[in-house]
Enzyme design. Sequence first.
Site, PDB file in Angstrom:
ATOM      1  N   ARG A 105      13.905  10.929  -2.977  1.00 33.48           N
ATOM      2  CA  ARG A 105      14.092  11.498  -4.325  1.00 33.48           C
ATOM      3  C   ARG A 105      13.705  12.964  -4.262  1.00 33.48           C
ATOM      4  NH1 ARG A 105      12.116   9.641 -10.320  1.00 33.48           N
ATOM      5  NH2 ARG A 105      13.885   8.274  -9.960  1.00 33.48           N
ATOM      6  N   HIS A 132      22.317  10.011  -9.635  1.00 29.64           N
ATOM      7  CA  HIS A 132      21.280   8.954  -9.623  1.00 29.64           C
ATOM      8  C   HIS A 132      21.982   7.610  -9.334  1.00 29.64           C
ATOM      9  CE1 HIS A 132      17.558   7.053 -10.112  1.00 29.64           C
ATOM     10  NE2 HIS A 132      17.313   7.226 -11.391  1.00 29.64           N
ATOM     11  N   GLN A 135      20.490   3.971  -9.887  1.00 27.98           N
ATOM     12  CA  GLN A 135      20.418   3.638 -11.318  1.00 27.98           C
ATOM     13  C   GLN A 135      21.743   3.035 -11.796  1.00 27.98           C
ATOM     14  OE1 GLN A 135      17.612   4.582 -13.643  1.00 27.98           O
ATOM     15  NE2 GLN A 135      18.747   3.166 -14.937  1.00 27.98           N
ATOM     16  N   ASP A 225      19.524   9.946 -22.288  1.00 28.62           N
ATOM     17  CA  ASP A 225      18.522  10.313 -21.284  1.00 28.62           C
ATOM     18  C   ASP A 225      17.707  11.461 -21.875  1.00 28.62           C
ATOM     19  OD1 ASP A 225      17.120  10.660 -18.888  1.00 28.62           O
ATOM     20  OD2 ASP A 225      18.758  11.704 -17.865  1.00 28.62           O
ATOM     21  N   CYS A 266      17.838   5.129 -19.179  1.00 28.54           N
ATOM     22  CA  CYS A 266      17.314   4.941 -17.817  1.00 28.54           C
ATOM     23  C   CYS A 266      15.784   4.946 -17.798  1.00 28.54           C
ATOM     24  CB  CYS A 266      17.858   6.014 -16.891  1.00 28.54           C
ATOM     25  SG  CYS A 266      17.549   7.689 -17.475  1.00 28.54           S
ATOM     26  N   ARG A 311      16.541  -2.447 -11.828  1.00 34.80           N
ATOM     27  CA  ARG A 311      16.421  -1.451 -10.754  1.00 34.80           C
ATOM     28  C   ARG A 311      15.965  -2.119  -9.464  1.00 34.80           C
ATOM     29  NH1 ARG A 311      15.517   3.667 -11.640  1.00 34.80           N
ATOM     30  NH2 ARG A 311      16.351   3.809  -9.550  1.00 34.80           N
TER      31      ARG A 311
END
Length: 326
Positions: A105, A132, A135, A225, A266, A311
């Site tokens: 990440r 992402h 996700q 988001d 998310c 996830r």
Amino acid sequence: MVNKASFLKEIDFSKAELMELIDLSIQFKGLKEKRISHKYLEGLNIALIFEKASTRTRSAFTVAGQDLGMNVTYLGSGEIQLGKKESVEDTAKVLGSMFDGIEYRGFKQEDVETLSKYSGVPVWNGLTDTWHPTQMIADFMTLKEHFGTLEGLSIAYIGDGRNNMANSLLVTSAILGVNVTIISPKTLQPEQEIIDLAHAHNTGAILTITDDVNAVAGVDMIYTDVWVSMGEEVDFKERIDLLLPYQINSDLLAKTGNDQVIVMHCLPAFHDLNTEIGRDIYEQYGLSELEITDEVFQKYSTTIFQEAENRMHSIKAIMYRSLKRL
Ligand code: CP
Ligand code: NVA
């Protein structure tokens, strides 16, 4: 050349390949629920590199790796040489000689691609400024669980349309043939390069980019988001002024005209004053909720936390696909 062992960005995969991952995630969830052991990757070693903070992605990679029987090592950005004393390329060669897979990440998409190129082992993108992708498997898995199918669905993303989440939702929806509308003020709409990629990989979805909040009419799901992403150096007040009309609240839900609509996020989300940043913003600007009101967040919290749990199941599927021995 696309490295299919890695999972770096959605456009490296076809609709069939992404659907296979979504279905495998649902299967892994079933094994976990029935407490059936699935240590299919016993003895392998994976490294998790985080240059940005994380709760869900870090926990998901850790638990998924352990459930698969692997040894998991966390390498925090302040604790390794990467970036300060050692290049991504050299780090990749070293880690690749010791680990069987690497999660990364960070900031630049280029870095996760370099890690994959030089490590010689599968690399999984745990979020960059651009994409992402892990996700996405959890999100479309959640949609499939909720609606039974992805066929014929229409979704809307509302808020900052230039960030990793908006990019990933636009492109993944296109690949999967799910109709998607990105609703953002003109200055925060996706870059042309991202829109072009979505069109190039479209399998039949209607793709819409607009600044009109009324475009939520008839959608099955609304997504949002945070208004300022990790690593962004922008004036918070400017973002608030631009994005307040794009908040998910009861008025916006009413505009869908669909009482079966669901809301996804998310996470993390600014929906109350129980965070330091949330309280700072309240003190400075008098706002107690940002991209989503607490009322809406609580109403849809079952789906939002199901999405968070997914996830783990989806990251397990992603790592298994990369590392299984045929
Ligand atoms: N959604 C998500 O990636 O959460 P984290 O930042 O906590 O990993
Ligand atoms: N756009 C957000 C996503 C967090 C999961 C960020 O990059 O901070």
